[in-house]
Each structure stands twice: as structure tokens, then as C-alpha cells.
Write a protein that holds these residues in place. Structure first.
Motif, PDB file in Angstrom:
ATOM      1  N   VAL A  82       0.900  -1.149  -0.090  1.00  0.00           N
ATOM      2  CA  VAL A  82       0.100  -0.009   0.037  1.00  0.00           C
ATOM      3  C   VAL A  82       0.816   1.000  -0.176  1.00  0.00           C
ATOM      4  CG1 VAL A  82      -1.593   1.298   1.417  1.00  0.00           C
ATOM      5  CG2 VAL A  82      -1.954  -0.965   1.246  1.00  0.00           C
ATOM      6  N   ILE A  83       2.023   1.432   0.901  1.00  0.00           N
ATOM      7  CA  ILE A  83       2.763   2.501   0.961  1.00  0.00           C
ATOM      8  C   ILE A  83       3.600   2.667  -0.121  1.00  0.00           C
ATOM      9  CG2 ILE A  83       4.109   3.816   2.511  1.00  0.00           C
ATOM     10  CD1 ILE A  83       1.204   3.642   3.498  1.00  0.00           C
ATOM     11  N   SER A  84       4.090   1.611  -0.685  1.00  0.00           N
ATOM     12  CA  SER A  84       5.012   1.773  -1.908  1.00  0.00           C
ATOM     13  C   SER A  84       4.032   2.432  -3.002  1.00  0.00           C
ATOM     14  CB  SER A  84       5.370   0.356  -2.558  1.00  0.00           C
ATOM     15  OG  SER A  84       6.280  -0.241  -1.579  1.00  0.00           O
ATOM     16  N   PHE A  85       2.863   1.867  -3.152  1.00  0.00           N
ATOM     17  CA  PHE A  85       1.983   2.561  -4.054  1.00  0.00           C
ATOM     18  C   PHE A  85       1.573   4.188  -3.797  1.00  0.00           C
ATOM     19  CE2 PHE A  85      -2.480   3.907  -5.546  1.00  0.00           C
ATOM     20  CZ  PHE A  85      -2.064   3.657  -6.756  1.00  0.00           C
ATOM     21  N   PHE A  88       4.437   6.257  -4.699  1.00  0.00           N
ATOM     22  CA  PHE A  88       4.648   6.761  -6.276  1.00  0.00           C
ATOM     23  C   PHE A  88       3.294   7.471  -6.464  1.00  0.00           C
ATOM     24  CE2 PHE A  88       1.684   5.144  -9.386  1.00  0.00           C
ATOM     25  CZ  PHE A  88       2.262   5.310 -10.661  1.00  0.00           C
ATOM     26  N   PHE A  89       2.143   7.208  -6.065  1.00  0.00           N
ATOM     27  CA  PHE A  89       1.024   7.960  -6.367  1.00  0.00           C
ATOM     28  C   PHE A  89       1.229   9.378  -6.260  1.00  0.00           C
ATOM     29  CE2 PHE A  89      -3.623   9.026  -6.105  1.00  0.00           C
ATOM     30  CZ  PHE A  89      -3.985   8.647  -7.306  1.00  0.00           C
ATOM     31  N   TRP A  90       1.148   9.687  -5.038  1.00  0.00           N
ATOM     32  CA  TRP A  90       1.188  11.270  -4.559  1.00  0.00           C
ATOM     33  C   TRP A  90       2.357  11.523  -3.487  1.00  0.00           C
ATOM     34  CZ3 TRP A  90      -4.573  12.439  -4.255  1.00  0.00           C
ATOM     35  CH2 TRP A  90      -5.085  11.530  -2.862  1.00  0.00           C
ATOM     36  N   LEU A 107       1.351  18.541  -6.620  1.00  0.00           N
ATOM     37  CA  LEU A 107       1.319  17.435  -7.446  1.00  0.00           C
ATOM     38  C   LEU A 107       2.069  17.409  -8.583  1.00  0.00           C
ATOM     39  CD1 LEU A 107      -2.434  16.519  -6.936  1.00  0.00           C
ATOM     40  CD2 LEU A 107      -0.567  15.565  -5.587  1.00  0.00           C
ATOM     41  N   THR A 108       3.247  18.240  -8.403  1.00  0.00           N
ATOM     42  CA  THR A 108       4.058  18.265  -9.730  1.00  0.00           C
ATOM     43  C   THR A 108       4.428  16.934  -9.992  1.00  0.00           C
ATOM     44  OG1 THR A 108       4.716  20.700  -8.756  1.00  0.00           O
ATOM     45  CG2 THR A 108       6.251  19.369 -10.561  1.00  0.00           C
ATOM     46  N   ASN A 109       4.895  16.126  -9.041  1.00  0.00           N
ATOM     47  CA  ASN A 109       5.521  14.831  -9.340  1.00  0.00           C
ATOM     48  C   ASN A 109       4.503  13.685  -9.099  1.00  0.00           C
ATOM     49  OD1 ASN A 109       8.184  16.414  -7.704  1.00  0.00           O
ATOM     50  ND2 ASN A 109       8.424  15.696  -9.807  1.00  0.00           N
ATOM     51  N   PHE A 110       3.341  14.147  -9.339  1.00  0.00           N
ATOM     52  CA  PHE A 110       2.202  12.957  -9.248  1.00  0.00           C
ATOM     53  C   PHE A 110       2.633  11.916 -10.176  1.00  0.00           C
ATOM     54  CE2 PHE A 110      -1.717  11.192 -10.794  1.00  0.00           C
ATOM     55  CZ  PHE A 110      -2.374  10.960  -9.524  1.00  0.00           C
ATOM     56  N   GLY A 111       2.373  10.532  -9.696  1.00  0.00           N
ATOM     57  CA  GLY A 111       2.820   9.449 -10.296  1.00  0.00           C
ATOM     58  C   GLY A 111       4.214   9.374 -10.958  1.00  0.00           C
ATOM     59  N   TRP A 163      -3.002   8.009   6.264  1.00  0.00           N
ATOM     60  CA  TRP A 163      -2.215   8.643   7.273  1.00  0.00           C
ATOM     61  C   TRP A 163      -0.777   8.975   6.484  1.00  0.00           C
ATOM     62  CZ3 TRP A 163       2.531   7.732   9.508  1.00  0.00           C
ATOM     63  CH2 TRP A 163       2.895   8.262  10.667  1.00  0.00           C
ATOM     64  N   ALA A 164      -0.416   8.324   5.629  1.00  0.00           N
ATOM     65  CA  ALA A 164       0.879   8.617   5.043  1.00  0.00           C
ATOM     66  C   ALA A 164       0.657   9.769   4.072  1.00  0.00           C
ATOM     67  CB  ALA A 164       1.227   7.383   3.919  1.00  0.00           C
ATOM     68  N   THR A 165      -0.589   9.990   3.712  1.00  0.00           N
ATOM     69  CA  THR A 165      -0.904  11.252   2.748  1.00  0.00           C
ATOM     70  C   THR A 165      -0.984  12.384   3.682  1.00  0.00           C
ATOM     71  OG1 THR A 165      -2.164   9.715   1.148  1.00  0.00           O
ATOM     72  CG2 THR A 165      -2.551  12.128   1.200  1.00  0.00           C
ATOM     73  N   ILE A 166      -1.617  12.376   4.770  1.00  0.00           N
ATOM     74  CA  ILE A 166      -2.097  13.860   5.307  1.00  0.00           C
ATOM     75  C   ILE A 166      -1.146  14.096   6.719  1.00  0.00           C
ATOM     76  CG2 ILE A 166      -4.310  13.825   4.302  1.00  0.00           C
ATOM     77  CD1 ILE A 166      -5.455  13.180   7.040  1.00  0.00           C
ATOM     78  N   VAL A 167      -0.358  13.018   7.213  1.00  0.00           N
ATOM     79  CA  VAL A 167       0.568  13.209   8.262  1.00  0.00           C
ATOM     80  C   VAL A 167       1.928  13.017   7.917  1.00  0.00           C
ATOM     81  CG1 VAL A 167       0.907  12.292  10.387  1.00  0.00           C
ATOM     82  CG2 VAL A 167      -1.509  12.356   9.789  1.00  0.00           C
ATOM     83  N   TYR A 168       1.991  11.939   7.204  1.00  0.00           N
ATOM     84  CA  TYR A 168       3.792  11.613   6.989  1.00  0.00           C
ATOM     85  C   TYR A 168       4.356  12.675   6.001  1.00  0.00           C
ATOM     86  CZ  TYR A 168       8.064   9.598   5.725  1.00  0.00           C
ATOM     87  OH  TYR A 168       9.553   9.514   5.526  1.00  0.00           O
ATOM     88  N   SER A 169       3.610  12.801   4.830  1.00  0.00           N
ATOM     89  CA  SER A 169       4.237  13.532   3.914  1.00  0.00           C
ATOM     90  C   SER A 169       4.408  14.937   4.242  1.00  0.00           C
ATOM     91  CB  SER A 169       3.335  13.320   2.676  1.00  0.00           C
ATOM     92  OG  SER A 169       3.337  12.071   1.970  1.00  0.00           O
TER      93      SER A 169
END
Length: 501
Positions: A82-85, A88-90, A107-111, A163-169
């Protein structure tokens, strides 16, 4: 040091651009020839970090009870997927986009768009992005242990992605992106004391708080059961993998192969060693001359956590002090779950958040510019260089990350828990009988078939507790799993009879 690849890319007269070059028109490897040895080291460091994730799965599986241990191994695989994706995703773009604001990337480097040949220091960006993915994987795997033995797997993976999206990143953007507000404060965080350990430990505490205590912990007298880890061998193997992986985790954080890198490896190993010594010394004192394999392993992890923010900033003798004080400080918080009245049985908050806080603050005290300058470019000073305000900057980092992580994690958990089909808590009878039996099919830790045979014969109750050993004469019929309430009553009855005998 070799010439930076960006110096080659800046020569636009021959077709190079600031984003690298077009591989159809030119050999983009030319820019990296002089600094190729840095790439080789960073490729190796990336591979070294990888075993930490399955190592954490083994570490957690050994700590918990056998009936729910295999689900933790599945979670380590689930997080890898899940987190590898997500990265990569955003995730990478939200953390490291070059046009980020002080709080979050774009999101300049989205995907992984445009992540091809542009230089990040001495490295091509794809290698840098993959190395940083290992950090995201480790962080989420650490955090996910906060609700062991009572959380469903699918909601946990949805939570991990969010969590990886809105906390970690965002926290990574604050700390390591050149535009981040903590980076420019500056708060010193070499390899992730804040983004990795403080955030994961605080997130685990919030996870355990929201999901609630395990059934046997809901005692009106607030007595908290103490469990013996079911498999110290798994813990030992997991710790070995974690210690090994930390050489890449810290050593690669220089992003080059310099004298400073060698010094970081020295600091990392010594802090882990003194962590073992500090924890084991207290075990010997508190338990009247006895040691603990699990305690030594936890001491190693505590030492590694404490040295993480400091490894590239402090002299080696202070690294020994940080590892020792980190382990001692964490060990003295042995009863923190009881103090906070939270059932966080993996003790992620204690090992990672408290250990990370200790390391972050000691970095402010012991950072010496001559250590950071071993890479030829970086200068960082703490109290030993009379930069007294640095401790204040370190405290600001701690408070910001703890506060943001806890509040946002709690809100996120409450939202997900109210989405149909994503309720975190397993039914009571599944919790009593073990997650392995209900969340996995035909899999379990140890000799699964033997356990099932003993249960069917009435020697084990539904919770895996011995209720007839052929000696005491305590006998109960094999409990039915048709009713959650019935399973609870029989498990409690069995426990009482065994205790009285």
C-alpha cells in the motif's frame, strides 16, 4: 568531493536543462560519471533499509500473543504494498516537490511525473525517491502496531494510505524539503527523529486510544494485564534485521559517500550498543541480577531511535551517551500505558516517540559543526558550539510534530471508522479467539494444526489458554464460537479455574 551533476545540467549550450536532459538526444549518464560512487553507495543503502520492514513484522509478531501474531506479518506485507503505491501515487510529490510551500508539496511529481534524470545532490532523482520510500514504509509499519490484536486488516490499510498522505508527507516537507518551515528554522533532524519516530509513535498512541482497549483491559479497577512475549526468537531475529537495516537508514541519509557517512555508521552502531547496555543494566537492577532477551532487543531499538536525528551531527562519544540515555529514558517509562490509561501494548509510543524526543533534544545539545562538515558542505551547531537557541528549535520541532500528528490522526481514525465497511474493531468473539483464525485463512503462528486439535479436544479454550493439562484435572467442554457473549463467559470461566488451581 566530485562535481555536482547539476553543474553539468546547467550547461544549457549543449542541450542540458535544469531537469536533466532528453535521453533520446543525449546520454544523461554523462552528468553522473564523476560522482558514480555516490550512487553505488546509495543503491546499497536503499537495499539495506528494506529488511527493517519485515524485521518490524517479526519484532511485533514475537511481542504479541500467538493467536494474533500472523496478522502482524501480513501487515508488514500489506504496508509494503500500500505505501509503496502511495509514495509513487502522490506521497513523494507532497513531500519533496521542488515548488512546495513551507507546509506541503504540490502534485508536480504526481505518479512520479518528471522524476527521471534531474539531480538531487549527487543522485538522480529516481534513486533519491526510492530511498525516501523506504522511510515512508518504515514509519507506517511502526505506527500500524498501535492497535494490534483488535483491528481489522482492510480498514488498517485504508488508514495507512490516508495517514501517509495527510500526516507523514506534510511532516517530511516541513523537515527535509528545502522550502519546509522546520528545515529553514532550522531544526536539526538528520535521519528522521521527527518525521519517522515521533510521528509514528504519536500516531500509534492515537490509534490505540481511538480503537479502545482490548477486552481484558477493560477492568473497573484499571488493572492492566501483563503478557509475556510469546516468541523471543522472532523478536531477536527482527531486532537483528532492524539493526542491520539502520546502517542504511542512517548511513544513507548523508546522500553521498563521504567521510561523514563513515562517521554516521560509527555513531549508529555505538548508540545501538550502548542502548543494549543501558536497558540491560536497568533490567539487572530491577529484576535482581537477571537479564532479558526482549529487554536487550528493546534497548537496541531505543538506542537506534535516539541516535537517528543526531547521527550526522554529534561526535562519537556523544553518540554513546545518546544511545545510553535514550534506552534508559525509555526504560524508565515502563508504565506509561498505565499512566495514560491507554492499551498500546506494542509500546510504540514509548520506544519511538519518547526515544525520538530524547534524541531530538540531545541533538540540540551535542551537535558539533566539525562533524557535519565532514561532508565538505554542511554546518550544524548545538550547545557545544555555543548555539544555545538550537535547543529551542528542537523543542519547536517536537511540539509541532506531536501536536499535528495526534490531532490529525484522531480525526482521521474517527472519520474512517464511520465509513460503512471500514469499522476498525473486530467483533468480540474474534478478538477472544484470535485475529489469525478470523482474518486469515488456515494460517497461524507455530503449530497451527496442533493448537486446533487441542482446542477441539477441550485442552485449550477459544482464547488459546490451557484449561486441561492432564494433571490439574481442570476440564471444560470445547467452547462454541457461535456467540460472542458465550465465548467471553467461557474464556473468563476457564481463566478463573486455571488461576485457582
Amino acid at each position: 568531493m566530485a562535481e555536482l551533476p547539476s553543474a553539468v545540467f546547467n550547461d544549457t549550450s549543449v542541450g542540458w536543462t535544469s531537469a536533466g536532459g532528453d535521453s533520446r538526444d543525449m546520454d544523461v549518464n554523462v552528468a553522473y560519471v564523476a560522482s558514480g560512487f555516490h550512487q553505488v553507495w546509495m543503491m546499497a543503502a536503499t537495499v539495506f533499509v528494506f529488511p527493517i520492514i519485515p524485521g518490524l513484522g517479526l519484532f511485533y509478531a514475537g511481542l504479541c500473543r500467538r493467536k494474533s501474531a500472523t496478522t502482524l506479518l501480513w501487515q508488514s506485507m500489506g504496508v509494503l504494498g500500500v505505501i509503496s503505491f502511495q509514495w509513487f501515487f502522490w506521497g513523494y510529490s507532497l513531500a519533496y516537490a521542488a515548488n512546495a510551500n513551507p507546509y506541503i508539496g504540490t502534485l508536480t511529481n504526481f505518479g512520479m511525473k518528471n522524476v527521471v534524470s534531474v539531480a538531487i545532490g549527487y543522485l538522480p532523482e529516481p534513486l533519491f525517491a526510492l530511498y525516501q520510500c523506504m522511510f515512508a514504509l518504515c514509519t507506517v509499519m511502526i505506527m500500524i502496531g498501535g492497535a494490534f490484536e483488535r483491528a481489522r486488516l482492510l480498514p488498517s490499510m485504508v488508514f495507512a494510505f490516508c495517514w501517509a498522505t495527510i500526516v507523514y508527507s506534510p511532516i517530511v516537507c516541513w523537515t527535509w524539503n528545502a522550502e519546509g518551515w522546520l528545515f529553514n528554522l532550522p531544526a536539526l533532524d538528520f535521519a528522521g527523529g521527527g518525521p519517522v519516530h515521533i510521528s509514528s509513535g504519536t500516531g500509534a498512541l492515537a490509534y490505540a486510544l481511538v480503537i479502545g482497549k482490548r477486552l481484558e483491559h477493560n477492568d473497573p479497577k484499571r488493572r492492566v494485564p501483563k503478557y509475556v512475549p510469546h516468541n523471543p526468537t522472532l523478536i531477536f531475529i527482527g531486532t537483528w534485521m532492524i539493526w542491520f537495516g539502520w546502517f542504511g537508514f542512517n548511513g544513507g541519509s548523508t546522500l553521498n559517500a563521504s567521510v561523514r557517512t563513515s562517521y554516521v555508521l560509527q555513531n549508529t552502531n555505538l548508540a545501538a550498543a550502548t542502548g543494549v547496555m543501558g536497558w540491560s543494566a536497568l533490567d539487572y537492577l530491577f529484576y535482581k541480577g537477571r537479564f532479558s532477551v526482549v529487554g536487550a532487543c528493546q534497548g537496541c531499538v531505543a538506542g537506534l531511535v535516539a541516535i537517528t536525528p543526531a547521527a550526522g551531527f554529534v561526535p562519537v562519544y556523544f553518540a554513546a551517551v545518546i544511545g545510553f540515555l535514550g534506552a534508559v529514558g525509555v526504560r524508565l517509562c515502563e508504565n506509561i500505558n498505565h499512566w495514560l490509561r491507554v492499551d498500546e501494548g506494542m509500546e510504540v509510543f514509548k520506544l519511538h516517540a519518547i526515544g525520538g524526543i530524547i534524541g531530538a533534544l540531545l541533538t540540540g545539545l551535542f551537535a558539533a559543526d566539525w562533524v557535519s562538515l565532514l561532508d565538505g558542505a554542511t554546518e550544524a551547531q548545538g550547545w557545544v558550539d555555543h548555539n544555545y537557541i538550537q535547543l529551542g528549535y528542537q523543542l519547536a520541532e517536537v511540539c509541532a510534530i506531536v501536536g499535528y500528528t495526534f490531532v490529525v490522526t484522531v480525526i482521521l481514525l474517527l472519520i474512517i471508522d464511520h465509513i460503512p465497511g471500514l469499522k476498525f474493531r473486530v467483533p468480540e468473539h474474534q478478538e477472544i479467539e484470535g485475529l489469525d483464525k478470523h482474518l486469515l485463512f488456515e494460517e497461524g503462528m507455530g503449530d497451527y494444526e496442533l493448537a486446533e486439535t487441542l482446542r477441539a479436544a477441550g485442552y485449550l479454550n477459544s482464547g488459546g489458554m490451557l484449561v486441561n493439562d492432564g494433571i490439574t484435572g481442570v476440564e471444560l467442554p470445547a467452547p462454541s464460537t457461535s456467540s460472542a457473549e458465550e465465548s467471553k463467559e467461557k474464556a473468563a470461566e476457564a481463566s478463573g479455574k486455571v488461576a485457582s488451581d
